[in-house]
Design an enzyme around this catalytic site. Structure first.
Site, PDB file in Angstrom:
ATOM      1  N   SER A 165     -16.563  49.322  47.048  1.00 56.83           N
ATOM      2  CA  SER A 165     -17.708  48.413  47.110  1.00 56.83           C
ATOM      3  C   SER A 165     -19.004  49.150  46.782  1.00 56.83           C
ATOM      4  O   SER A 165     -19.023  50.390  46.748  1.00 56.83           O
ATOM      5  CB  SER A 165     -17.710  47.822  48.536  1.00 56.83           C
ATOM      6  OG  SER A 165     -18.972  47.594  49.045  1.00 56.83           O
ATOM      7  N   ILE A 205     -22.263  51.133  45.951  1.00 63.65           N
ATOM      8  CA  ILE A 205     -22.644  52.277  45.115  1.00 63.65           C
ATOM      9  C   ILE A 205     -21.401  53.013  44.599  1.00 63.65           C
ATOM     10  O   ILE A 205     -21.349  53.442  43.437  1.00 63.65           O
ATOM     11  CB  ILE A 205     -23.576  53.224  45.925  1.00 63.65           C
ATOM     12  CG1 ILE A 205     -24.897  52.492  46.257  1.00 63.65           C
ATOM     13  CG2 ILE A 205     -23.847  54.509  45.171  1.00 63.65           C
ATOM     14  CD1 ILE A 205     -25.773  53.192  47.302  1.00 63.65           C
ATOM     15  N   ASP A 262      -8.560  56.089  55.680  1.00 62.78           N
ATOM     16  CA  ASP A 262      -9.666  55.899  56.622  1.00 62.78           C
ATOM     17  C   ASP A 262     -10.212  57.289  56.935  1.00 62.78           C
ATOM     18  O   ASP A 262      -9.626  58.042  57.722  1.00 62.78           O
ATOM     19  CB  ASP A 262      -9.170  55.206  57.896  1.00 62.78           C
ATOM     20  CG  ASP A 262     -10.318  54.977  58.884  1.00 62.78           C
ATOM     21  OD1 ASP A 262     -11.383  55.619  58.734  1.00 62.78           O
ATOM     22  OD2 ASP A 262     -10.142  54.165  59.805  1.00 62.78           O
ATOM     23  N   TYR A 317     -27.551  57.420  62.423  1.00 61.38           N
ATOM     24  CA  TYR A 317     -27.429  57.267  60.963  1.00 61.38           C
ATOM     25  C   TYR A 317     -28.411  58.197  60.252  1.00 61.38           C
ATOM     26  O   TYR A 317     -28.037  58.946  59.339  1.00 61.38           O
ATOM     27  CB  TYR A 317     -27.675  55.817  60.551  1.00 61.38           C
ATOM     28  CG  TYR A 317     -27.589  55.633  59.046  1.00 61.38           C
ATOM     29  CD1 TYR A 317     -26.365  55.755  58.390  1.00 61.38           C
ATOM     30  CD2 TYR A 317     -28.722  55.360  58.286  1.00 61.38           C
ATOM     31  CE1 TYR A 317     -26.273  55.612  57.011  1.00 61.38           C
ATOM     32  CE2 TYR A 317     -28.636  55.219  56.905  1.00 61.38           C
ATOM     33  CZ  TYR A 317     -27.413  55.340  56.274  1.00 61.38           C
ATOM     34  OH  TYR A 317     -27.331  55.208  54.907  1.00 61.38           O
ATOM     35  N   LYS A 350     -27.761  61.547  57.748  1.00 59.66           N
ATOM     36  CA  LYS A 350     -28.255  61.655  56.369  1.00 59.66           C
ATOM     37  C   LYS A 350     -29.182  62.857  56.205  1.00 59.66           C
ATOM     38  O   LYS A 350     -29.268  63.435  55.126  1.00 59.66           O
ATOM     39  CB  LYS A 350     -28.915  60.341  55.951  1.00 59.66           C
ATOM     40  CG  LYS A 350     -27.918  59.164  55.897  1.00 59.66           C
ATOM     41  CD  LYS A 350     -26.758  59.449  54.958  1.00 59.66           C
ATOM     42  CE  LYS A 350     -25.808  58.265  54.798  1.00 59.66           C
ATOM     43  NZ  LYS A 350     -24.708  58.542  53.861  1.00 59.66           N
TER      44      LYS A 350
HETATM   45  N1  LIG Z   1     -27.129  50.212  50.687  1.00 63.82           N
HETATM   46  C1  LIG Z   1     -28.139  50.922  51.130  1.00 63.82           C
HETATM   47  O1  LIG Z   1     -29.244  50.391  51.388  1.00 63.82           O
HETATM   48  C2  LIG Z   1     -28.012  52.419  51.269  1.00 63.82           C
HETATM   49  C3  LIG Z   1     -29.196  53.174  51.363  1.00 63.82           C
HETATM   50  C4  LIG Z   1     -29.095  54.556  51.485  1.00 63.82           C
HETATM   51  C5  LIG Z   1     -27.854  55.172  51.519  1.00 63.82           C
HETATM   52  N2  LIG Z   1     -26.719  54.411  51.438  1.00 63.82           N
HETATM   53  C6  LIG Z   1     -25.429  55.115  51.490  1.00 63.82           C
HETATM   54  O2  LIG Z   1     -24.692  54.790  50.335  1.00 63.82           O
HETATM   55  C7  LIG Z   1     -23.300  54.991  50.609  1.00 63.82           C
HETATM   56  C8  LIG Z   1     -22.524  53.796  50.069  1.00 63.82           C
HETATM   57  O3  LIG Z   1     -22.900  52.638  50.780  1.00 63.82           O
HETATM   58  P1  LIG Z   1     -23.095  51.201  50.104  1.00 63.82           P
HETATM   59  O4  LIG Z   1     -24.515  50.866  50.201  1.00 63.82           O
HETATM   60  O5  LIG Z   1     -22.434  51.179  48.777  1.00 63.82           O
HETATM   61  O6  LIG Z   1     -22.342  50.301  51.186  1.00 63.82           O
HETATM   62  P2  LIG Z   1     -20.984  49.470  51.152  1.00 63.82           P
HETATM   63  O7  LIG Z   1     -21.038  48.453  50.058  1.00 63.82           O
HETATM   64  O8  LIG Z   1     -20.785  49.030  52.554  1.00 63.82           O
HETATM   65  O9  LIG Z   1     -19.882  50.561  50.764  1.00 63.82           O
HETATM   66  C9  LIG Z   1     -19.392  51.514  51.689  1.00 63.82           C
HETATM   67  C10 LIG Z   1     -18.097  52.093  51.154  1.00 63.82           C
HETATM   68  O10 LIG Z   1     -17.602  53.051  52.116  1.00 63.82           O
HETATM   69  C11 LIG Z   1     -16.238  52.749  52.398  1.00 63.82           C
HETATM   70  N3  LIG Z   1     -15.897  53.123  53.764  1.00 63.82           N
HETATM   71  C12 LIG Z   1     -16.476  52.672  54.914  1.00 63.82           C
HETATM   72  N4  LIG Z   1     -15.851  53.191  55.974  1.00 63.82           N
HETATM   73  C13 LIG Z   1     -14.855  53.999  55.488  1.00 63.82           C
HETATM   74  C14 LIG Z   1     -13.860  54.810  56.098  1.00 63.82           C
HETATM   75  N5  LIG Z   1     -13.748  54.898  57.437  1.00 63.82           N
HETATM   76  N6  LIG Z   1     -12.990  55.499  55.303  1.00 63.82           N
HETATM   77  C15 LIG Z   1     -13.095  55.400  53.950  1.00 63.82           C
HETATM   78  N7  LIG Z   1     -14.023  54.651  53.321  1.00 63.82           N
HETATM   79  C16 LIG Z   1     -14.888  53.959  54.082  1.00 63.82           C
HETATM   80  C17 LIG Z   1     -16.135  51.232  52.194  1.00 63.82           C
HETATM   81  O11 LIG Z   1     -14.810  50.847  51.857  1.00 63.82           O
HETATM   82  P3  LIG Z   1     -13.706  50.233  52.854  1.00 63.82           P
HETATM   83  O12 LIG Z   1     -14.405  49.286  53.784  1.00 63.82           O
HETATM   84  O13 LIG Z   1     -12.747  49.612  51.907  1.00 63.82           O
HETATM   85  O14 LIG Z   1     -13.130  51.421  53.547  1.00 63.82           O
HETATM   86  C18 LIG Z   1     -17.020  51.044  50.966  1.00 63.82           C
HETATM   87  O15 LIG Z   1     -16.282  51.334  49.795  1.00 63.82           O
HETATM   88  C19 LIG Z   1     -23.198  55.209  52.116  1.00 63.82           C
HETATM   89  O16 LIG Z   1     -23.042  56.585  52.374  1.00 63.82           O
HETATM   90  C20 LIG Z   1     -24.540  54.726  52.647  1.00 63.82           C
HETATM   91  O17 LIG Z   1     -24.912  55.364  53.835  1.00 63.82           O
HETATM   92  C21 LIG Z   1     -26.777  53.069  51.304  1.00 63.82           C
END
Ligand SMILES: NC(=O)c1ccc[n+]([C@@H]2O[C@H](COP(=O)([O-])OP(=O)(O)OC[C@H]3O[C@@H](n4cnc5c(N)ncnc54)[C@H](OP(=O)(O)O)[C@@H]3O)[C@@H](O)[C@H]2O)c1
Length: 260
Positions: free
Chosen positions: A15, A17, A63, A155, A159
């Site tokens: 999902s 990024i 996981d 969180y 980071k």
């Molecule tokens: N969106 C924002 O505003 C934002 C801002 C700054 C930084 N980030 C960082 O960007 C990164 C990606 O987040 P996103 O925004 O793309 O969010 P997202 O759409 O929720 O994607 C998170 C991904 O991590 C995977 N994941 C979650 N728990 C997991 C686990 N226990 N084991 C393996 N995979 C796991 C999820 O897949 P499954 O559920 O299928 O496991 C999903 O593919 C994260 O590190 C987040 O902290 C996001």
């Protein structure tokens, strides 16, 4: 940076990024190993990039918050017979609310995933990359890593760790041909905020995952230790370094709805 015929391991590829990294690196000719918990989503993304770009795409369901999950992942990747040239440590999630009210198990998972798995995978693949004199590691941090954030204390701390670790490793890697980049997105339009459980954590206009990935690839091309995605995010990240800590805390608290 050349991606053709390299293999990229992307965590959190189901999902947001991570899925965007898969599409863009696949388009640039990289073979992929896609990792997350959701098998169906990974399988359909793998199928999509294989047929769109003719690259190899393998799926490993894991996981990564579980103990030894990273070791098992490294063993599964070795069994596929691929060498990891590019590691995208992207899997992560956030929690919102006072730590005193938090579910301890959820906090433990947050630290295990955001810090533990990222460190384990970096430690696992860095020696091979160093020996080969080539490799890329992108660790996904956040603008939350530039200052403490009340209501998202754990969180933001995870980071800050990712940012600090990655910038130090950038230094260690540059004489060995290994590029390490801390990618710091601000609020981005993904499933992140659904999982956090509140939009309070989203400050300002959200950027797209495509913009974030483009920022990362530009950062790699210019050999940067870290990149902040988006001008407004860059300005706030830089200013938090100079303001007094009480002021920084007050601004961060207001931004995530902690002063309501
Ligand atoms: N969106 C924002 O505003 C934002 C801002 C700054 C930084 N980030 C960082 O960007 C990164 C990606 O987040 P996103 O925004 O793309 O969010 P997202 O759409 O929720 O994607 C998170 C991904 O991590 C995977 N994941 C979650 N728990 C997991 C686990 N226990 N084991 C393996 N995979 C796991 C999820 O897949 P499954 O559920 O299928 O496991 C999903 O593919 C994260 O590190 C987040 O902290 C996001």
């Amino acid at each position: 940076m050349e991606y053709r015929n390299r293999t990229a391991l992307i965590t959190g590829a189901s999902s947001g990024i991570g899925a965007e990294f898969a599409r863009v690196l696949g388009q640039r000719g990289a073979d992929l190993v896609l990792v997350a918990r959701s098998r169906d989503r990974l399988d359909s993304l793998a199928q999509e990039v294989r047929s769109a770009h003719g690259v190899r795409a393998d799926v490993v369901v894991a996981d990564l918050s579980l103990p030894r999950a990273s070791d098992d992942l490294v063993a599964s990747v070795a069994a596929l017979g691929v060498e990891v040239d590019i590691l995208i440590n992207n899997a992560g999630f956030g929690t919102h609310g006072a730590l005193a009210d938090a579910d301890p198990a959820r906090i433990r998972d947050e630290v295990s995933l955001n810090v533990g798995a990222l460190t384990d995978l970096t430690t696992a693949y860095l020696p091979q990359m160093t020996r080969r004199g080539a490799g890329v590691i992108v660790n996904v941090a956040s603008t939350a890593g530039f200052q403490p954030v009340p209501q998202m204390a754990v969180y933001a701390a995870t980071k800050a760790y990712v940012l600090s670790l990655s910038e130090a490793l950038w230094w260690e890697g540059k004489k060995n041909g290994v590029s390490v980049l801390a990618l710091c997105p601000g609020p981005t339009d993904t499933e992140f905020f659904e999982i956090v459980g509140t939009d309070d954590a989203a400050v300002g206009a959200r950027r797209t995952a495509a913009q974030v990935v483009e920022t990362a690839l530009r950062g790699l091309d210019r050999g940067a230790p870290s990149v902040v995605d988006g001008l407004a995010n860059r300005i706030s990240a830089v200013s938090s370094r100079f303001a007094p800590r009480r002021v920084v805390l007050a601004i961060a608290a207001r931004a995530v709805g902690a002063s309501k």
